[in-house]
Design a protein around this motif. Sequence first.
Motif, mmCIF file in Angstrom:
data_model
loop_
_atom_site.group_PDB
_atom_site.id
_atom_site.type_symbol
_atom_site.label_atom_id
_atom_site.label_comp_id
_atom_site.label_asym_id
_atom_site.label_seq_id
_atom_site.Cartn_x
_atom_site.Cartn_y
_atom_site.Cartn_z
ATOM 1 N N TYR A 182 46.013 3.642 68.578
ATOM 2 C CA TYR A 182 46.367 5.076 68.905
ATOM 3 C C TYR A 182 46.026 5.950 67.591
ATOM 4 C CZ TYR A 182 49.032 2.621 72.605
ATOM 5 O OH TYR A 182 49.565 1.953 73.459
ATOM 6 N N HIS A 183 46.160 7.312 67.880
ATOM 7 C CA HIS A 183 45.990 7.952 66.966
ATOM 8 C C HIS A 183 47.131 9.234 66.945
ATOM 9 C CE1 HIS A 183 43.931 11.480 64.618
ATOM 10 N NE2 HIS A 183 43.097 10.491 64.081
ATOM 11 N N THR A 184 47.608 9.642 65.673
ATOM 12 C CA THR A 184 48.753 10.579 65.429
ATOM 13 C C THR A 184 48.592 12.017 66.237
ATOM 14 O OG1 THR A 184 47.752 11.204 63.321
ATOM 15 C CG2 THR A 184 49.516 9.613 63.203
ATOM 16 N N THR A 185 46.991 12.279 66.340
ATOM 17 C CA THR A 185 46.886 13.562 66.812
ATOM 18 C C THR A 185 46.114 13.438 68.403
ATOM 19 O OG1 THR A 185 46.243 14.508 64.780
ATOM 20 C CG2 THR A 185 45.183 15.923 66.453
ATOM 21 N N PHE A 186 45.157 12.817 68.416
ATOM 22 C CA PHE A 186 44.340 12.495 69.468
ATOM 23 C C PHE A 186 45.052 11.542 70.811
ATOM 24 C CE2 PHE A 186 41.385 13.090 66.218
ATOM 25 C CZ PHE A 186 41.104 14.363 66.368
ATOM 26 N N ASP A 187 45.770 10.580 70.420
ATOM 27 C CA ASP A 187 46.106 9.684 71.328
ATOM 28 C C ASP A 187 47.473 9.148 70.978
ATOM 29 O OD1 ASP A 187 45.968 7.914 73.617
ATOM 30 O OD2 ASP A 187 44.905 6.732 72.662
ATOM 31 N N TRP A 188 48.418 9.980 70.858
ATOM 32 C CA TRP A 188 49.939 9.355 70.600
ATOM 33 C C TRP A 188 50.596 8.773 71.808
ATOM 34 C CZ3 TRP A 188 51.336 7.598 66.236
ATOM 35 C CH2 TRP A 188 52.992 7.749 65.922
ATOM 36 N N PRO A 189 51.264 7.683 72.051
ATOM 37 C CA PRO A 189 51.706 7.108 72.835
ATOM 38 C C PRO A 189 53.117 7.974 73.468
ATOM 39 C CG PRO A 189 52.233 5.771 71.074
ATOM 40 C CD PRO A 189 51.209 6.837 70.887
ATOM 41 N N PRO A 190 53.519 8.263 74.646
ATOM 42 C CA PRO A 190 54.663 9.030 75.135
ATOM 43 C C PRO A 190 55.789 7.736 74.854
ATOM 44 C CG PRO A 190 53.253 8.015 76.855
ATOM 45 C CD PRO A 190 52.411 7.951 75.749
ATOM 46 N N GLU A 191 55.719 6.677 74.888
ATOM 47 C CA GLU A 191 56.838 5.824 74.886
ATOM 48 C C GLU A 191 57.392 5.705 73.463
ATOM 49 O OE1 GLU A 191 54.010 4.723 75.895
ATOM 50 O OE2 GLU A 191 54.111 4.710 77.969
ATOM 51 N N SER A 192 58.662 5.669 73.179
ATOM 52 C CA SER A 192 59.293 5.927 72.079
ATOM 53 C C SER A 192 59.129 4.531 71.421
ATOM 54 C CB SER A 192 60.572 6.257 71.821
ATOM 55 O OG SER A 192 61.549 5.740 72.725
ATOM 56 N N GLU A 193 59.344 3.497 72.327
ATOM 57 C CA GLU A 193 59.308 2.171 71.896
ATOM 58 C C GLU A 193 57.977 1.605 71.130
ATOM 59 O OE1 GLU A 193 59.566 -2.418 73.956
ATOM 60 O OE2 GLU A 193 59.980 -0.865 75.245
#
Length: 499
Positions: free
Chosen positions: A208-219
């Motif tokens: 994942y990526h902090t800017t381009f591809d951050w997962p929506p699930e908090s888990e």
Amino acid sequence: MDATSAPHYIPPEMPEYGEANHIFEMMQLGKLRPREGKDLLMSALCLQTMLERLLIYQPKDPIPFMIDHLQRDNDNVPKIVILGPPASGKTTIAMWLCKHLNSNLLTMENLLAKEFSQLAAEATRHYQKSKIVPSRLLVRLIQERLNDEECIRRGWILDGIPETREQALMIQSLGIIPRHVIVLSAPDTVLIERNVGKRIDPQTGEIYHTTFDWPPESEIQNRLIAPEGISELETARKLLEYHRNIVRIMPSYPKILKVISSDQPCVDVFYQVLTYVQTNHRSNAPFTPRVLLCGPVGSGKSLQAALLAQKYGLVNVCCGQLLKEAVADKSRFGELIRPFFEKKMAVPDNIILKVLTKRLNQQDCIQRGWVMHGYPRDLDQAHLLESLGHKPNRVFLLNVPLDSIIERLTLRRTDPVTGERYHLMYKPPPTIEIQARLLQNPKDAEEQIKLKMDLFYQNSAELEGFYTRAITINGDQDPYTVFEYIESGIINPLPKKVP
């Protein structure tokens, strides 16, 4: 020739074995003339592969070896190398390819993690001690893994290996020859920005990526970790080392290597890579294209058909246009079709097939080939078309999302005075006066488009299942880029789907 830039390393015992066992003479027999036909050509390619294997492995008794090779029937499994600088996305692309092709992904990590392997244990000790695996040991580890039944049966995808020219030559000398080599490229500034924000899910291995591809699930967010060595300074150092090595690796794979820009959406990169690895290398066999373009309304089938017809002289066979021409000519078929047009009803399949068959049986279609669109729309029509002997040898599925289709079609307008066509976004009218009189075709209303899309997707899965060797292309990009992918799929041999 400079030995440092020669493309291949061939062990001296290989030609000796070939001469002693008359393999080179058999290779000459396998080089068929184009007129000898497609099936014989495929047999020759199979023979060529088998004889190459003989040269590489040099068995004492060639006959049992050849029998075993033919029984494996794995000449068309994926054998892919994906290379690229840090943060180019090569691991993500390799993972997606692995899932799509049902193949085996080989990375440094899973090679070291192989159970019950003395080589893996030795390599792990080296890595833990110095963070480096000696090239000779790494190549032996790859060879051991590729000899597993799973890799023989389903093929393999090497992620990020070879890292140096030395490794590339060692791999070649062991007879490990990829069919396709992908090199991803992007500007260093883009790669550094990507790498600094990279995060990994330790449970799934997904990146994942902090800017381009951050997962929506908090888990998932909570368990992501930053990999080691992703600082700007470390990334710059790795990039420098990569650039120094890649220019020496690339000459080792002439004719099978393709450079693809990774400075674009990951899905677009994947489609380009997938199109390339599903394409075999070009042959000299004669070929008359019979192209079928499938896709929802607004996917660009008509434009692509026109471009193909213009460049290659193919006959543009548009089902809807043929029916309209039959009615306009007041032909026998036209009189049958007219009542359905007047009542805005679907024309029966048996009438459509008669019109299509008449056109496809004409001499220009037979000699020059054709590109068809607008038919078949469902599985029954596909069966009927094939039963009459009109079987396409290239099928392309144009994939375009609904929102793009709606944008393309709902903004179309026509000038009732001049007949000129406009698009409010891509080709706006030049004056306010013209804009005021533009009209929209009722068929371009959003409700009508959604109905047609629903109908298409109800049948698309069955059509895709029927045309098992169809090539899927991302149609949501520049039309000339789409054309390049279609063109590549036509002029190169048909890809073989891996079971």
